[in-house]
Design an enzyme around this catalytic site. Structure first.
Site, PDB file in Angstrom:
ATOM      1  CD  GLU A  29      -2.747   1.094   2.581  1.00  0.00           C
ATOM      2  OE1 GLU A  29      -3.824   1.711   2.561  1.00  0.00           O
ATOM      3  OE2 GLU A  29      -2.351   0.456   3.582  1.00  0.00           O
TER       4      GLU A  29
ATOM      5  CE  LYS B  75      -7.678   1.030   3.207  1.00  0.00           C
ATOM      6  NZ  LYS B  75      -6.511   1.561   3.956  1.00  0.00           N
TER       7      LYS B  75
ATOM      8  CB  CYS C 245      -4.531  -1.678   4.247  1.00  0.00           C
ATOM      9  SG  CYS C 245      -3.662  -1.474   5.831  1.00  0.00           S
TER      10      CYS C 245
END
Length: 276
Positions: free
Chosen positions: A40, A114, A155
């Site tokens: 990330e 995301k 994540c």
């Protein structure tokens, strides 16, 4: 297929980070890797909105994306850019936290923003409000590759099992979880969450991570957990990269997905039910 996870300690300087990642890609490909994954925010780890506004760019102008696409094409490898901080044209000025799957010709095979924002108070002194600077994505993405379908996550998404189930049910046999995990939550939950998502879905979980104390130009110092991890479809941890930056290799074997799903075919046992 030989695959390489890059564990990084990115700074808040995208130019410096690009040079570092390109060099690691050359080394990984030189040792036979055909699929390379980065963590990330590969281009910029920063707690400073001011610094992010100074150095982040729109996708069409982003030097990190252009440079890494060029490197993937030069090496003839698949590349998962775990994510880049990208400026958007949104009225509120928030960025996107965007993952890219790059094919061996350097073309963008898939992109994913995301979905779940890390808005938490980890300790009395450690608070994150990702949604203040990043706007959430709205669409789950499965990338088509010549080695199978790959579900893209980033994540904090790891805490949402329904996202991973949707990716697996859409055909994903590999799920990527590039991360910049907090040391506190990482020590408590990282491995357990990754293993759970692999076991539930009978799929590979590949999690390249940021690690250590990140060099900064301004703002507070950022630390990340490291421990890039590869979990096989039956739940075995094949790689735990510890806390040092570096390259970690393994063989990605699709037959293990078939075998895990044959032994416990839970993806085919999902049933609708009424709410409580």
């Amino acid at each position: 297929m030989k695959t390489a996870l890059l564990q990084l300690t990115s700074s808040d300087d995208p130019v410096q980070n690009l040079e570092m990642v390109r060099s690691m890609m050359v080394e990984a490909a030189g040792q036979g890797a055909q699929f390379i994954l980065t963590p990330e925010v590969t281009n910029c780890v920063s707690n400073s909105t001011t610094r992010q506004r100074e150095v982040l760019q729109e996708e069409e102008n982003d030097i990190s994306l252009a440079g890494l696409r060029e490197q993937a094409a030069a090496l003839g490898v698949w590349l998962l850019i775990g994510s880049l901080g990208i400026k958007t044209h949104d009225a509120d000025g928030r960025f996107a936290n965007r993952s890219f799957m790059i094919d061996p010709n350097g073309q963008i095979a898939a992109r994913y923003d995301k979905i779940h924002m890390f808005d938490v108070q980890v300790t009395e002194t450690e608070t994150f409000r990702e949604s203040a600077n990043y706007r959430p994505g709205t669409t789950a993405v499965v990338a088509e590759t010549d080695f199978g379908k790959v579900g893209l996550t980033i994540c904090y998404d790891i805490r949402f099992p329904h996202l991973h189930a949707a990716l697996a049910q859409a055909g994903a046999r590999i799920i990527t979880v590039p991360a910049a995990f907090s040391p506190v939550t990482g020590a408590a939950h990282w491995e357990s969450l990754l293993r759970a998502r692999a076991i539930e879905n009978g799929c590979w979980v590949l999690a390249p991570a940021q690690t250590g104390e990140h060099p900064k130009t301004r703002g507070k110092t950022r630390q990340t957990y490291g421990h890039s991890m590869v979990v096989a479809p039956w739940g075995e941890v094949l790689i735990d990269a510890g806390t040092d930056p570096g390259i970690h290799f393994f063989d990605l074997d699709d037959s293990s997905v078939t075998e895990a799903r044959r032994r416990v075919p839970s993806l085919t046992h999902t049933r609708p039910f009424d709410g409580p």
